[in-house]
Scaffold this motif. Structure first.
Motif, short mmCIF file in Angstrom:
data_model
loop_
_atom_site.label_atom_id
_atom_site.label_comp_id
_atom_site.label_asym_id
_atom_site.label_seq_id
_atom_site.Cartn_x
_atom_site.Cartn_y
_atom_site.Cartn_z
N LEU A 1 0.85 -1.17 0.00
CA LEU A 1 0.00 0.00 0.00
C LEU A 1 0.89 1.23 0.00
O LEU A 1 1.73 1.40 0.88
CB LEU A 1 -0.91 0.00 1.23
N GLU A 2 0.72 2.08 -1.01
CA GLU A 2 1.55 3.28 -1.16
C GLU A 2 0.65 4.50 -1.33
O GLU A 2 -0.06 4.62 -2.32
CB GLU A 2 2.47 3.14 -2.39
N ALA A 3 0.70 5.38 -0.34
CA ALA A 3 -0.09 6.61 -0.38
C ALA A 3 -1.57 6.32 -0.66
O ALA A 3 -2.22 7.02 -1.44
CB ALA A 3 0.47 7.57 -1.43
N GLY A 4 -2.06 5.27 -0.04
CA GLY A 4 -3.46 4.93 -0.17
C GLY A 4 -3.83 4.13 -1.40
O GLY A 4 -4.99 3.75 -1.57
N ARG A 5 -2.84 3.84 -2.27
CA ARG A 5 -3.09 3.05 -3.47
C ARG A 5 -2.55 1.64 -3.28
O ARG A 5 -1.43 1.45 -2.76
CB ARG A 5 -2.43 3.69 -4.70
N VAL A 6 -3.32 0.67 -3.69
CA VAL A 6 -2.92 -0.73 -3.59
C VAL A 6 -1.97 -1.06 -4.73
O VAL A 6 -2.23 -0.72 -5.90
CB VAL A 6 -4.16 -1.65 -3.65
N ARG A 7 -0.84 -1.70 -4.39
CA ARG A 7 0.18 -2.01 -5.38
C ARG A 7 0.62 -3.47 -5.27
O ARG A 7 0.45 -4.11 -4.25
CB ARG A 7 1.41 -1.11 -5.17
N ASN A 8 1.22 -3.95 -6.36
CA ASN A 8 1.83 -5.28 -6.39
C ASN A 8 3.33 -5.11 -6.15
O ASN A 8 4.13 -5.17 -7.06
CB ASN A 8 1.60 -5.97 -7.73
N GLY A 9 3.72 -4.86 -4.91
CA GLY A 9 5.13 -4.66 -4.61
C GLY A 9 5.89 -5.96 -4.48
O GLY A 9 5.31 -7.04 -4.33
N SER A 10 7.22 -5.87 -4.54
CA SER A 10 8.04 -7.07 -4.32
C SER A 10 7.90 -7.54 -2.88
O SER A 10 7.97 -8.74 -2.59
CB SER A 10 9.50 -6.77 -4.64
N VAL A 11 7.70 -6.61 -1.96
CA VAL A 11 7.37 -6.93 -0.57
C VAL A 11 5.90 -6.60 -0.37
O VAL A 11 5.47 -5.47 -0.61
CB VAL A 11 8.24 -6.12 0.41
N ARG A 12 5.14 -7.62 0.04
CA ARG A 12 3.69 -7.44 0.15
C ARG A 12 3.26 -7.73 1.60
O ARG A 12 2.97 -8.88 1.94
CB ARG A 12 2.98 -8.36 -0.84
N PRO A 13 3.21 -6.70 2.43
CA PRO A 13 2.93 -6.92 3.85
C PRO A 13 1.46 -7.11 4.20
O PRO A 13 1.14 -7.36 5.37
CB PRO A 13 3.48 -5.64 4.51
N TYR A 14 0.59 -7.00 3.19
CA TYR A 14 -0.84 -7.04 3.50
C TYR A 14 -1.55 -8.14 2.71
O TYR A 14 -1.24 -8.41 1.55
CB TYR A 14 -1.49 -5.70 3.20
N THR A 15 -2.54 -8.72 3.38
CA THR A 15 -3.40 -9.74 2.78
C THR A 15 -4.76 -9.11 2.49
O THR A 15 -5.28 -8.33 3.29
CB THR A 15 -3.57 -10.93 3.75
N PHE A 16 -5.32 -9.45 1.33
CA PHE A 16 -6.68 -8.99 1.01
C PHE A 16 -7.65 -9.68 1.96
O PHE A 16 -7.68 -10.91 2.06
CB PHE A 16 -6.99 -9.32 -0.44
N SER A 17 -8.45 -8.89 2.66
CA SER A 17 -9.34 -9.43 3.69
C SER A 17 -10.51 -10.22 3.14
O SER A 17 -11.15 -10.98 3.87
CB SER A 17 -9.89 -8.28 4.55
N GLY A 18 -10.82 -10.03 1.86
CA GLY A 18 -12.05 -10.60 1.31
C GLY A 18 -13.20 -9.63 1.38
O GLY A 18 -14.35 -10.00 1.11
N ILE A 19 -12.91 -8.36 1.73
CA ILE A 19 -13.93 -7.31 1.78
C ILE A 19 -13.48 -6.18 0.85
O ILE A 19 -12.35 -5.69 0.97
CB ILE A 19 -14.09 -6.75 3.21
N ALA A 20 -14.34 -5.79 -0.05
CA ALA A 20 -14.00 -4.69 -0.97
C ALA A 20 -15.27 -3.99 -1.42
O ALA A 20 -16.35 -4.58 -1.46
CB ALA A 20 -13.23 -5.20 -2.17
N CYS A 21 -15.11 -2.72 -1.76
CA CYS A 21 -16.20 -1.92 -2.33
C CYS A 21 -15.85 -1.66 -3.80
O CYS A 21 -14.80 -1.10 -4.10
CB CYS A 21 -16.35 -0.61 -1.56
N TYR A 22 -16.73 -2.07 -4.71
CA TYR A 22 -16.48 -1.99 -6.15
C TYR A 22 -17.45 -1.03 -6.82
O TYR A 22 -18.64 -1.01 -6.51
CB TYR A 22 -16.66 -3.35 -6.82
#
Length: 223
Positions: free
Chosen positions: A141-162
């Protein structure tokens, strides 16, 4: 929308006779917990996709009136459509405004606060710190934007607003959300928020037992 069509192979034998969404944590089914939370957040209209033993979900939940909700169903009895295909099929039931999609096989006390989506954002994900059983997560997560970084410290919770347009160009059929989310992250079309509260993926009997013990320690029935 609650995604509740899956077979739940890893939770067998519990899911041999019940759909995964009706698996109970300390006497309360996963689905009932979600429905109570959505109602408490002021949400009224809920779509549930059904597949494996889905008739038991319909029998248990019905119209949703007992939860203060209006529930309709998107059946996938002929063939399960996975996460992306399931949402895409249900789009006519979901309207033209941004909508929540929630995996039914999680437990989370996220309060369902409707995000203010920037005009160039197609979806906002709720992310959680990687659980101990994952060496690397789904996203950075970079400045509030979700990214595919080489280091990924976060898991998608299964909750999203589309926004409905997130699914523009999709065709009817079986496909998952994960590749779509990864592409949207590459294109800068996803925002995100990290949630540090209660969250658990009960995809295995061991995780289910661990969550049950955790809730008992804090004196909660899981609702």
């Amino acid at each position: 929308m609650l995604l509740a069509a899956g077979r739940g192979e890893r939770l067998r034998p519990l899911t041999d006779t019940a759909p995964k969404a009706l698996v109970e944590v300390n006497g309360v089914s996963l689905l009932e917990r979600h429905l109570r939370q959505l109602s408490a957040a002021g949400i009224v209209n809920v779509v549930i996709n059904t597949g494996w033993l889905g008739e038991k979900i319909v029998e248990r939940v019905g119209s949703g009136r007992q939860y203060g909700l209006q529930v309709v169903y998107s059946p996938e009895y002929a063939a399960l459509l996975e996460t992306g295909g399931g949402v895409h099929r249900a789009l006519p039931l979901l309207g033209t405004e941004p909508f929540w999609v929630v995996n039914a096989d999680i437990v989370c006390d996220w309060p369902f606060v409707v995000p203010a989506l920037a005009e160039d954002i197609d979806a906002q994900l709720v992310l959680v710190p990687n659980p101990g059983y994952r060496d690397n997560g789904d996203f950075s997560l970079e400045a509030g934007r979700v990214r595919n970084g080489s280091v990924r410290p976060y898991t998608f919770s299964g909750i999203a607003c589309y926004r409905p347009r997130f699914f523009a160009g999709c065709t009817q059929g079986r496909f998952g959300l994960a590749p779509m989310l990864q592409q949207a992250a590459d294109e800068g079309r996803l925002s995100g928020e990290v949630y540090d509260g209660l969250w658990a993926d009960i995809g295995t009997p061991e995780r289910l037992a661990a969550l049950s013990a955790r809730l008992q320690e804090v004196g909660s029935d899981g609702t």
